[in-house]
Write a protein that holds these residues in place. Structure first.
Motif, PDB file in Angstrom:
ATOM      1  N   CYS A 135       0.840  -1.221   0.000  1.00 33.32           N
ATOM      2  CA  CYS A 135       0.000   0.000   0.000  1.00 33.32           C
ATOM      3  C   CYS A 135       0.860   1.250   0.000  1.00 33.32           C
TER       4      CYS A 135
ATOM      5  N   ARG B 263       0.210   3.281  -3.326  1.00 30.36           N
ATOM      6  CA  ARG B 263      -0.799   4.324  -3.145  1.00 30.36           C
ATOM      7  C   ARG B 263      -0.293   5.546  -2.379  1.00 30.36           C
TER       8      ARG B 263
ATOM      9  N   GLU C  11       2.952   6.204  -4.794  1.00 24.41           N
ATOM     10  CA  GLU C  11       2.494   6.080  -6.183  1.00 24.41           C
ATOM     11  C   GLU C  11       3.593   5.584  -7.108  1.00 24.41           C
TER      12      GLU C  11
ATOM     13  N   GLU D 116      -8.466  -5.907 -10.557  1.00 26.05           N
ATOM     14  CA  GLU D 116      -9.005  -5.177  -9.397  1.00 26.05           C
ATOM     15  C   GLU D 116      -8.211  -5.463  -8.132  1.00 26.05           C
ATOM     16  N   GLN D 117      -7.192  -6.291  -8.257  1.00 23.39           N
ATOM     17  CA  GLN D 117      -6.438  -6.677  -7.065  1.00 23.39           C
ATOM     18  C   GLN D 117      -4.961  -6.347  -7.165  1.00 23.39           C
TER      19      GLN D 117
ATOM     20  N   GLN E 241      -2.764   0.035  -8.430  1.00 21.98           N
ATOM     21  CA  GLN E 241      -3.304   0.928  -7.387  1.00 21.98           C
ATOM     22  C   GLN E 241      -4.497   0.329  -6.658  1.00 21.98           C
ATOM     23  N   TRP E 242      -5.022  -0.793  -7.157  1.00 22.83           N
ATOM     24  CA  TRP E 242      -6.146  -1.448  -6.478  1.00 22.83           C
ATOM     25  C   TRP E 242      -5.692  -2.656  -5.667  1.00 22.83           C
ATOM     26  N   SER E 243      -4.424  -2.791  -5.494  1.00 22.31           N
ATOM     27  CA  SER E 243      -3.911  -3.953  -4.778  1.00 22.31           C
ATOM     28  C   SER E 243      -4.585  -4.097  -3.412  1.00 22.31           C
ATOM     29  N   THR E 244      -4.972  -5.336  -3.083  1.00 20.49           N
ATOM     30  CA  THR E 244      -5.652  -5.560  -1.807  1.00 20.49           C
ATOM     31  C   THR E 244      -4.637  -5.521  -0.679  1.00 20.49           C
ATOM     32  N   CYS E 245      -5.044  -4.963   0.435  1.00 24.40           N
ATOM     33  CA  CYS E 245      -4.136  -4.862   1.586  1.00 24.40           C
ATOM     34  C   CYS E 245      -3.884  -6.251   2.159  1.00 24.40           C
TER      35      CYS E 245
ATOM     36  N   MET F 255     -15.330  -2.503  -1.377  1.00 26.88           N
ATOM     37  CA  MET F 255     -13.938  -2.687  -1.792  1.00 26.88           C
ATOM     38  C   MET F 255     -12.961  -2.559  -0.627  1.00 26.88           C
TER      39      MET F 255
ATOM     40  N   PRO G 159     -10.764  -3.610   2.247  1.00 29.86           N
ATOM     41  CA  PRO G 159     -10.296  -4.943   2.611  1.00 29.86           C
ATOM     42  C   PRO G 159     -10.791  -5.410   3.981  1.00 29.86           C
TER      43      PRO G 159
ATOM     44  N   CYS H  23      -4.761   1.552   4.161  1.00 29.90           N
ATOM     45  CA  CYS H  23      -4.140   1.087   2.923  1.00 29.90           C
ATOM     46  C   CYS H  23      -4.438   2.048   1.775  1.00 29.90           C
ATOM     47  N   ARG H  24      -5.357   2.977   2.004  1.00 32.05           N
ATOM     48  CA  ARG H  24      -5.680   4.035   1.036  1.00 32.05           C
ATOM     49  C   ARG H  24      -6.377   3.546  -0.222  1.00 32.05           C
ATOM     50  N   ARG H  25      -6.895   2.321  -0.188  1.00 29.38           N
ATOM     51  CA  ARG H  25      -7.585   1.841  -1.379  1.00 29.38           C
ATOM     52  C   ARG H  25      -8.819   2.713  -1.627  1.00 29.38           C
TER      53      ARG H  25
ATOM     54  N   VAL I  46      -7.939   6.208  -3.164  1.00 28.26           N
ATOM     55  CA  VAL I  46      -7.669   6.222  -4.601  1.00 28.26           C
ATOM     56  C   VAL I  46      -8.983   6.145  -5.374  1.00 28.26           C
TER      57      VAL I  46
END
Lengths: 337, 116
Positions: free
Chosen positions: A230, A234, A237, A260-261, A264-268, B34, B36, B77-79, B82
Motif C-alpha cells: 500500500c 498508493r 504512487e 481489481e487486485q 493501485q487497487w492492490s488488496t491490503c 472494496m 479490505p 491502505c488508502r484503497r 484512490v
C-alpha cells in the motif's frame, strides 16, 4: 494517569510510541542497529544517503515479538478489548533480550538484514555513490503519525531534520516504503525549509537499470506474483518501477492477480500497523490476500516492503500454501550476481 | 509535548478540517465493498467510518472509545482514497481517519494535562 489516552489509542500503539521516542525504533530494542553494515565500508558522507529504516533492521525482533504474542494467546490471554496482545507487548518489551537470544540460539538466519546488504550491493553495482549514517540513523517516526501522536511526530521530525543537516545530506534513498513516504510527503508539511530530495530505492534502480549495461538473469526460470505494498503503490504512487525491474530480469515471468487486485487497487495484506491493534482482522486479511496471489499460479510471491513480506510469509504458513515469499531486492540481487 | 498557544482553538480547527473533508463525501458508497476490512458491516468501510466520525463530532453519538475502535480497525491502505479520487468526490477518507485518530489523541492528552 494515562486513562484518557488509553481510552482512545490501542495499547500496542502506546508501546510503539514509547519505543520510538525512547529507543528510536519500533520494537524498542537497545542494540546495534548498524551491525549489518559492518563489513560494507559504507562512508558517512556520499552523494546519496541510504536510509535503512526500522523495518528490515529490526524485523527479526518484531517477528519474534509477534510469534511470542501469538504463542501466549494460545495459553489463554484474551485478545478482546485490545488487552491480550498489548499485555504481551509489555511483557515482551521488558523481556526482549531473552527472546532475541532465543532467536539467535535457534540458529535462525536473519533473513531481513540480509535484504539491506543486498540493496546496498545492487545500488553499488548500478554505480551509485552510497553512504549510511550507521548508528546515527534515526527512526522516521511514522508509527507516531499513524497512531495519532501528531505532536510527537512533528517534534521527532524536527529533531531528525537537524541530524540530517549535521550530516549535510541532500539526497536520501529509502528502502522501506513507509519511511520513504514519511520522509518525502509528510516531513515537508511539518518542518519548515525541508528540502531533502527523497527517492525510493526501486525508482532509482529502475532509472539506472535502463541506462546500465547490465543484464539481470536468473539461473532457473521462475514465475512470480507481485504484491503491491500500500505504502509503495498508493502513498508513494510507485507502480511501474517495480514491474519494470522485474520485467528486466531474464528468466522471470511476472504474473498479475486480477486487475481489481493489483497496481493501485492492490488488496491490503493486513500487515503493518493493523497487526498491532487488530491481530485477528489482520490474519483474515492476510489469508484473503494470499489466496488472491496463489490464484495466479506463481511459484514465488514477491513484495517490496518488510511489513508485507512478514505478513505474507506468515499467512502462507498458516494456509499451508506451498509458496515462497521473497522481497524484490533478494531476487534482483540474485539476478545481478 | 509541543506547547500550544491555544490548545482548544487547535482542537477546534482540527475538528473543522475533518468535518469539512467529510462534507465532500456524497455517500456514493463506492468505498464500502472494496474495503479490505469489509465483512458485512458498513462501519467496516471508509463510508461507515466517516459517517461515524461525522455523527460523533457533530452530535456526540457513540463514545470516543467506540469511535477509536472503528478508526483503528482501518489498515490505512488508502484503497478507498484512490477510488474516491478517481471515481467520486475526493473526500480523502484515509487521511480523514488518520486525522481523527490524531484529534482523539490530542483531545485525550489535553484532558490529561488539564487534570494533572
Amino acid at each position: 494517569m494515562k486513562k484518557y489516552v488509553k481510552n482512545v489509542i490501542p495499547v500496542p500503539h502506546l508501546y510503539m510510541r514509547e519505543n520510538v521516542l525512547e529507543k528510536g525504533n519500533i520494537p524498542g530494542v537497545a542494540g546495534d542497529k548498524a551491525e549489518w553494515a559492518k563489513n560494507l565500508n559504507l562512508p558517512r558522507e556520499a552523494e546519496y544517503m541510504f536510509f535503512g529504516g526500522c523495518g528490515y533492521q529490526f524485523m527479526r525482533y518484531v517477528e519474534g515479538m509477534m510469534k511470542a504474542a501469538a504463542g501466549m494467546e494460545k495459553v489463554g490471554f484474551g485478545r478482546e478489548a485490545g488487552i491480550g496482545i498489548s499485555k504481551m507487548f509489555g511483557k515482551i518489551g521488558i523481556d526482549l533480550p531473552s527472546i532475541t537470544a532465543k532467536v539467535a540460539a535457534a540458529g535462525q538466519e536473519d533473513t531481513y538484514t540480509r535484504i539491506l546488504v543486498s540493496a546496498v550491493r545492487v545500488l553499488r553495482k548500478l554505480g551509485l555513490d552510497i553512504g549510511y549514517m550507521h548508528e546515527d540513523e534515526p527512526c522516521c517516526g511514522s508509527p507516531l503519525y499513524y497512531s495519532g501522536f501528531l505532536d510527537d511526530y512533528i517534534e521527532h521530525a524536527k529533531e531528525n531534520v537537524e541530524i540530517f543537516k549535521s550530516y549535510g545530506i541532500q539526497k536520501l534513498i529509502g528502502l522501506i516504503p513507509a519511511c520513504t513516504a514519511s520522509l518525502r510527503d509528510h516531513y515537508p508539511k511539518y518542518v519548515e525549509g525541508y528540502n531533502l530530495e527523497v527517492y525510493h530505492f526501486i525508482e532509482i534502480v529502475a532509472q539506472r537499470l535502463r541506462k546500465a549495461d547490465l543484464k539481470p538473469r536468473l539461473k532457473e526460470r521462475l514465475s512470480v506474483a507481485y504484491h503491491d505494498p500500500c505504502q509503495l503503490s498508493r502513498y508513494l504512487e510507485i507502480i511501474d518501477a517495480p514491474r519494470e525491474v522485474l520485467a528486466s530480469i531474464d528468466g522471470l515471468e511476472l504474473r498479475e492477480p486480477h486487475a481489481e487486485q493489483c497496481k493501485q487497487w492492490s488488496t491490503c495484506c493486513g500487515g503493518g500497523g493493523l497487526e498491532a491493534g487488530s491481530p485477528e482482522l489482520s490474519e483474515r486479511l492476510g489469508k484473503r490476500r494470499i489466496e488472491e496471489l496463489l490464484n495466479t499460479g506463481a511459484d514465488v510471491i514477491v513484495s517490496h516492503c518488510p511489513a508485507c513480506v512478514m505478513q505474507l510469509k506468515r499467512s502462507a504458513q498458516k494456509t499451508k500454501a506451498d509458496v515462497r515469499v521473497l522481497d524484490l531486492v533478494e531476487i534482483l540481487d540474485e539476478a545481478l550476481q | 509535548m509541543s506547547p500550544h498557544n491555544d490548545p482548544e482553538a487547535d482542537l477546534k480547527a482540527m475538528e473543522t478540517e475533518i468535518l469539512n473533508a467529510i462534507q465532500t463525501c456524497i455517500n456514493c458508497r463506492m468505498c464500502v465493498r472494496m474495503c479490505p476490512t469489509h465483512e458485512g458491516w458498513v462501519t467496516q468501510s471508509a463510508f461507515g467510518r466517516l459517517a461515524a466520525i461525522n455523527l460523533h463530532l457533530k452530535y456526540g453519538l457513540g463514545s470516543e472509545k467506540e469511535l477509536s475502535r472503528l478508526l483503528f480497525s482501518c489498515a490505512n491502505c488508502r484503497r478507498c482514497q484512490v477510488r474516491c479520487r478517481m471515481l467520486s468526490t475526493n473526500a480523502t477518507p484515509s487521511d480523514v481517519i488518520i486525522k481523527t485518530r490524531q484529534l482523539l489523541a490530542r483531545k485525550a492528552l489535553h484532558k490529561e494535562r488539564q487534570g494533572a
